[in-house]
Design a protein around this motif. Structure first.
Motif, PDB file in Angstrom:
ATOM      1  N   VAL C  42       3.852  -1.395  -1.934  1.00 18.56           N
ATOM      2  CA  VAL C  42       3.362  -0.110  -2.459  1.00 18.56           C
ATOM      3  C   VAL C  42       2.027   0.253  -1.830  1.00 18.56           C
ATOM      4  O   VAL C  42       1.176  -0.615  -1.620  1.00 18.56           O
ATOM      5  CB  VAL C  42       3.152  -0.132  -3.994  1.00 18.56           C
ATOM      6  N   ARG C  46       0.015   4.549  -5.260  1.00 18.40           N
ATOM      7  CA  ARG C  46       1.225   4.642  -6.062  1.00 18.40           C
ATOM      8  C   ARG C  46       0.943   4.146  -7.481  1.00 18.40           C
ATOM      9  O   ARG C  46       0.371   3.070  -7.663  1.00 18.40           O
ATOM     10  CB  ARG C  46       2.321   3.793  -5.407  1.00 18.40           C
ATOM     11  N   THR C  51       6.184   3.207  -9.331  1.00 19.07           N
ATOM     12  CA  THR C  51       6.681   1.933  -8.792  1.00 19.07           C
ATOM     13  C   THR C  51       7.859   1.424  -9.612  1.00 19.07           C
ATOM     14  O   THR C  51       8.879   0.996  -9.062  1.00 19.07           O
ATOM     15  CB  THR C  51       5.539   0.896  -8.787  1.00 19.07           C
TER      16      THR C  51
END
Lengths: 764, 323, 179
Positions: C42, C46, C51
């Motif tokens: 990620v 994010r 996620t």
């Protein structure tokens, strides 16, 4: 044989005549005293396990392989001409796959316009361009790189400014247009002859739906077939809109909505986001997802119009002699108006009446239907005015209402009601709230010296009779399990559960054996989940389909058991004969693979009757007269909606309506900056929907619960909207009763309450 | 949200070293992440402070006041029973602050440094004065939530519930930067934006709040926190007040009155506090204190109601001290 | 009075070791989700919510406001209810995340889930995962909550359908049940 018949249905306060296709004969209403197995019993929602585990898939949760993420660039100006759009930088961003705007998008008709990207954008939030990218963040980043050359044009966003002479004219005929009128008797004369007249102006602010799931669609095109997952109250309406926009035949469009996170009227048809997602998937060959953000939702996905309403009510000899109601509603860029004079026209039997409803266009987002559109706003004004008149006349407001609420005839159209128990609602509600404790004025002492308590009430009228077209099929599998299929949606009201109950009851199987498939345009047509019409429209069709299937099953059982059909019954999935019980599965497995299919259609309403729901809400409030804080202590909600199919879900529906009304009454209000046209609180921080702590200490829900035997084959009517209609007026009346201060603008914020208290204090 | 790098240092020294130009300090994130999502802050690096030992928790060495680490989650202050007894105003203020989730995420230091909630400031598309624009849009726009007093070019209001409570306890803060350490009275952290000062806090670039200190003497005062919201939960204060005083033989000594939601800074008027010295806090004294607190109030188009509310909250808070 | 927590008067000002700078591109993140160790790539910007929903296909946690004002994204991190939309995933390195998908064990619903069904504590169901997670967090600290306890626990979870009275009942009833 299918045949065409005339029908007369009401939808959200308007009556429509139509030709509908039906088949077979309607069933008679079950006899009084019929013992149901499922109907009229509380049942847990059959989709509960899906919803509490996170397994229920909403549109937002559809992620398809290779899916593109679409984000929309929206106008930052309330009115402007889009002269030039430069997307070079945006397109150069890695991961950006497509851009649409007015200079490159194919024609796509939407609500009478030829394109979805206007040359002249007309509100902050109007669609200017759209980007499709590999992921959402890239699409968002790309939006910032689009350069647009706007030519600013004069704008107006406020209702009262738009009515005035100084405002720019947004339409060639001006900003104000007459939308509806009604007249009976002579209102002017009635007012002249009255001993008491209330002449007052009421206002309601713009309310935002804020469905927790925003509007959105995921579209996928396989070269032949367009499949669109959409958060909608009407899959067939979306299909119709896509057909108009994309010029595809119905057979090539499939719209699906399995679970959806609230609509409250705003998700009645196709949105620009669905067309944009469809255009991208058809151009780029990859699925495309366009789901609005909270902010976009509150700019461009509808609202309940702000209104300005003038009421004149005359009284004499303990009765209402005349009523005049004029309303102006800010529809933004909407093309219709939710008529606030609906309840005025139909609720009370008043001989002299005149009403006019005006539509006012502004440079703000369009209205859309919002749970009892018009009636919530109109009832606030009407029922406040009736109380003001009662106060002036020195009569009990409930007594005054009763004199005009008993008529068995619809005063507007002159037809008989199919059924009406409004007086009974008054009786139940008055007893539950303890109406006899209400003092004429000055309220009751509250929990502290500066807190005053008051009691108020208001009446509800609404449609909810439903009608055709609505179809259902019941498939019985060879193991005795059942799949009920219809095209309507469950928007959170419990439709799945209630339809399953009707099906299981009529068919004679266990509730657990019924699966309900809905929200799919490949299913038999089902109506929009709006107008409080779903169950009253689809339920009777389900019953017929289940009856049809049952008869076929008994025929099959007669063959297998070699017993005359007349001696067989089907109960709880078991075929019962004299002395023997055979499970349905055992019978069906004796014959080769088979599907028993029952079909049902909703039959028309009696054109000589007026189908209405009635109710009354009573509220007890405590007002802190030093801080303007209102605490709603108790709401009693009594409704006359025919037979109750599921008391638990019905009760939940009423509580939910009351709480949404509480927001309208006390805290929900959109603010738009007049100079810039920007919505200041298109979010859940400053747009205040009620929290758990705002819930009244007590909500009492009561139903008259008598089948409306002339409404349909189950005697049922709708409940989606009735519980949001009278609450705000009941609260405002209770506040006035508590304090002597009349707040004529909803929501009743502290500022408005303190101002009204100051005015009342100055007068006394 | 713009793209950025992220670091989670284990020591304060590393954190301070990383907090150079374009870097922002992250604690609970409840304000910063929102500012970043709205495009109002675009840091190149986020320095996550939560890995630093020693800045979390609180202590009360006997007779030497209370020290609260800047990274202490608000929920820990709210739920601690002994702290609730020692600093009851704090507990009252926190109970109605935001939500349990936000109090779990949010830290003391972050709460002190949160930026204002003016909807013009928070709207990326509105080039307001505080963000470097030419004018305040609220002053002749939608201003029901804005300042009634003490504002110059910007009419935003101080949003915190914690801050009035801490100031009523004469709180001080300790600050650290790569140049060294200093401390100041908490109230001096807040500045009303004016002239060249287009900012809300007097924190210097690269500086971090490490702890809040409350002197022992302040703990002897009793106090209360009263907050008016426009729904029953989860709202920033329309008007709030922290009031504290010693009550000796029925009269007030050493009074503190600190209001939130009415001015760009936590609003304190020394004359109002002094005027209550030796007062039985009767109705007349309350009215006089309210007059002094609100001298010079100039409400805008939509926020006149705040004057009425503020007067009543002053009265209510003071009366409760002698109730 | 005893000191709570670490001594905050002696914060070392000396540098330890080199601090790792992650991002702005994708970076590897290891955490535990519903009892399972997972590793995802990620970027620092994010959120935990995105996620969970996108990288881990756990779509039960809903995105409603994406700015910490509604509670629909409530999950538990190290046992406490937080808003995953305001939490950067990268800050959850090594932490224990629990979502609605992790509550039912061996096909059996969690007592709070059952209580929600029994009390009809949802309508559209969109806020439901967040409401349930808030109450699960409450029950771990307060096994037999009062109505007021439940109200405080879900005051940060909006329900637009107005299922609140039943949500409060469900919370109280769940406390009365045994798993």
């Amino acid at each position: 044989m299918p045949r065409v018949v005339k029908s007369r249905e009401e939808f959200e306060g308007e009556v429509y005549e139509s030709l509908v296709l039906v088949e077979g004969k309607d069933l008679p209403v079950p006899r009084a005293g019929t013992e149901f197995v499922e109907i009229a019993h509380s049942r847990r929602r059959i989709d509960g396990p899906q919803r509490v585990t996170g397994r229920a898939r909403y549109t937002q949760d559809i992620y398809l392989p290779g899916m593109l993420h679409v984000r929309v660039l929206r106008s930052p100006y309330p009115r402007a001409r889009v002269r030039r759009i430069d997307t070079k930088k945006a397109e150069a961003l890695p991961g950006v796959r497509g851009v649409l705007h007015r200079f490159n998008a194919p024609k796509a008709s939407f609500r009478g316009e030829e394109t979805i990207f206007r040359e002249e954008v007309r509100f902050v939030g109007d669609e200017v361009a759209a980007i499709a990218a590999d992921d959402e963040q890239t699409a968002v980043d790309a939006l910032r790189l689009i350069e647009v050359d706007y030519e600013l044009l004069p704008h107006v966003v406020d209702l009262e400014e738009a009515i005035g002479d100084m405002a720019p004219r947004l339409e060639t005929d001006g900003n104000v247009a007459e939308a509806a009128t009604h007249k009976r008797g002579d209102a002017k004369r009635g007012l002249r002859e009255a001993d008491f007249v209330v002449d007052a102006t009421y206002r309601t602010s713009t309310q935002l739906h804020n469905s927790l799931e925003t509007h959105g669609a995921v579209a996928t095109w396989d070269g032949e077939q367009l499949t669109v997952y959409e958060s909608t109250q009407h899959v067939f309406g979306v299909r119709q809109g896509l057909r108009t926009a994309l010029k595809l035949p119905f057979s090539k469009i499939r719209v699906l909505c399995d679970y959806m996170g609230g609509g409250f009227g705003s998700k009645g048809g196709v949105g620009k986001y669905s067309i944009i997602a469809s255009l991208f998937t058809m151009q780029l060959g990859r699925p495309a997802r366009c789901v609005l953000t909270r902010d976009e939702e509150n700019l461009a996905a509808g609202n309940r119009s702000a209104t300005l309403q003038q009421l004149r009510v005359g009284g004499k000899g303990g009765r209402i002699t005349a009523l005049e109601h004029t309303s102006w509603a800010n529809v933004g860029q909407g093309k219709w108006v939710a008529n606030p004079t609906g309840p005025t026209n139909t609720l009370y039997d008043i001989a002299n009446l005149s009403s006019k409803s005006y539509k006012v266009v502004t440079n703000a987002g369009s209205l859309s239907a919002f749970r009892a559109p018009g009636y919530v706003e109109g009832t606030f004004a009407l029922e406040s005015a009736i109380d003001e008149l009662a106060d002036k006349m020195g009569v009990d407001p409930l007594v005054l209402r009763r004199k005009h609420a008993a008529s068995p005839k619809d005063p507007m159209v002159g037809k008989r009601y199919s059924d009406k128990h409004l007086i009974e609602c008054y009786r139940i509600g008055a007893a539950e709230i303890g109406w006899q404790r209400r003092r004429r004025s000055g309220g009751i002492r509250g929990s502290a010296p500066h807190r005053r308590r008051g009691i108020g009430m208001a009446t509800q009228i609404w449609g909810g009779g439903g009608g055709p077209p609505a179809y259902a099929t019941v498939h019985v599998n060879s193991d005795g399990t059942v799949v009920l299929t219809t095209g309507t949606q469950d928007i959170g009201t419990g439709t799945r559960t209630v339809l399953a109950q009707i099906c299981a009851d009529e068919l004679g199987v266990e509730l657990d054996d019924v699966q309900v498939r809905l929200g799919d345009t490949d299913n038999p047509y089902g109506p929009i989940s709006a107008g409080s019409l779903t169950v009253a429209s689809v339920g009777p069709a389900v019953r017929i389909a289940a009856r049809d299937a049952r008869e076929q099953l008994l025929g099959a059982a007669a063959g297998v058991l070699e017993t005359p059909m007349a001696e067989l019954r089907l109960e709880g999935g078991v075929v019962v004969t004299k002395g023997a019980r055979t499970p349905l599965s055992e019978i069906l497995t004796k014959v080769d693979n088979n599907t028993v299919i029952g079909k049902g259609a909703r039959h028309p309403n009696d054109p000589d009757l007026s189908l209405r729901t009635f109710g009354a809400h009573f509220a007890e409030v405590e007002v802190d007269v030093r801080t303007g804080e209102i605490t709603v202590e108790h709401v009693v909600a009594v409704h006359d909606i025919g037979r109750i199919v599921n008391p638990t879900t019905a009760r939940s529906q009423v509580e939910g309506g009351v709480l949404q009304a509480l927001g309208f009454a006390l805290s929900e209000e959109r603010f738009v900056d007049r100079a810039t046209g920007r919505v200041m609180n298109g979010n859940l921080e400053n747009y205040k929907v009620p929290t758990v702590k705002d819930v009244p200490a007590k909500i009492t829900v009561k139903f008259v619960d008598r089948p409306d035997r002339r409404a349909n084959n189950l005697g049922i009517k709708g409940l989606g909207e009735p519980p949001i209609i009278p609450t705000a007026a009941a609260i405002a009346n209770a506040v006035a009763n508590a304090t002597g201060a009349r707040v004529r603008h909803a929501p009743l914020t502290r500022a408005r309450v303190l101002e009204a208290l100051a005015i009342a204090g100055a007068k006394s | 949200m713009n793209a950025f790098s992220y670091a989670r240092p284990r020591t304060l020294a590393d954190a301070l070293r990383l907090l150079r130009n374009g870097a922002a300090a992250l604690a609970g994130g409840t304000d910063l992440v929102g500012l970043m999502k709205d495009g109002l802050t675009r840091p190149t690096t986020l320095v996550d402070l939560t890995g630093i030992d020693g800045l979390r928790g609180w202590s009360h060495p006997k007779g030497r006041g209370i020290r609260i680490g800047a990274l202490t989650p608000l929920v820990e202050l709210e739920t601690d029973q002994s702290l609730a007894k020692t600093m009851p105003i704090l507990r009252e203020a926190l109970r109605d602050a935001a939500t349990v989730q936000l109090r779990t995420m949010g830290t003391v230091g972050g709460n002190l440094l949160q930026r204002n909630r003016c909807w013009y400031f928070r709207d990326e598309g509105t080039p307001c004065w505080l963000k470097g624009g030419t004018r305040c849009f609220a002053v002749d726009g939608e201003n029901r939530y804005h300042a009634i007093i003490g504002a110059q070019e910007c009419v935003m209001v101080s949003p915190s519930d914690l801050v009035p409570a801490l100031i009523a306890y004469d709180a001080e803060i300790a600050l650290t930067s790569s140049r060294g350490q200093r401390s100041m009275k908490l109230i001096d952290l807040f500045v009303a934006p004016r002239g060249r000062e287009r900012r809300e806090h007097s924190l210097r670039p690269g500086e971090l709040i490490t702890e809040v200190r409350v002197p022992e003497a302040a703990l002897a005062r009793r106090g209360t926190y009263v907050k008016a919201m426009d729904r029953k939960a989860w709202s920033f204060a329309l008007v709030s007040i922290a009031a504290a005083a010693k009550i000796e033989r029925g009269v007030a000594r050493d009074v503190r009155l600190v209001m939130g939601g009415i001015a760009p800074v936590p609003w304190r008027v020394i004359a109002a506090e002094k005027g209550l010295e030796g007062s039985p806090l009767d109705e007349a004294a309350c009215a006089d204190a309210a007059d002094r607190m609100l001298t010079g109030a100039t409400p805008l188009r939509d926020n006149g109601y705040k004057v009425t509310l503020a007067r009543e909250l002053v009265r209510r808070a003071l009366r409760s001290l002698v109730a | 009075m005893a000191a709570r927590g670490p001594n905050i008067s002696n914060v070392p000002l000396t540098s330890a070791r080199r601090v790792v700078l992650r991002g702005p591109g994708a970076t590897e993140l290891a955490l535990t989700v519903n009892g399972q160790a997972v590793t995802v790539q990620v970027p620092p910007r994010r959120t935990l919510l995105d996620t969970l929903r996108e990288a881990l296909a756990l779509t039960g946690t809903k995105k409603v406001c994406d700015e910490g004002t509604c509670g629909a994204c409530t999950v538990l991190v190290d046992g406490r209810a937080i808003y995953s939309c305001m939490t950067l995933a990268v800050t959850c390195e090594g932490k224990r995340v629990e979502t609605i998908e992790g509550l039912a064990k061996d096909g059996e619903l969690h007592p709070v889930q059952r209580a929600f069904i029994d009390a009809d504590a949802f309508q559209c169901g969109f806020c439901t995962p967040g409401q349930i997670m808030s109450i699960v967090a409450l029950l771990r600290e307060t096994p037999a909550p009062t109505e007021d306890d439940v109200r405080r626990a879900v005051a940060g979870n909006l329900c637009r359908c107005g299922a609140y009275p039943n949500i409060v009942s469900a919370g109280v009833n769940a406390g009365k049940r045994k798993r």
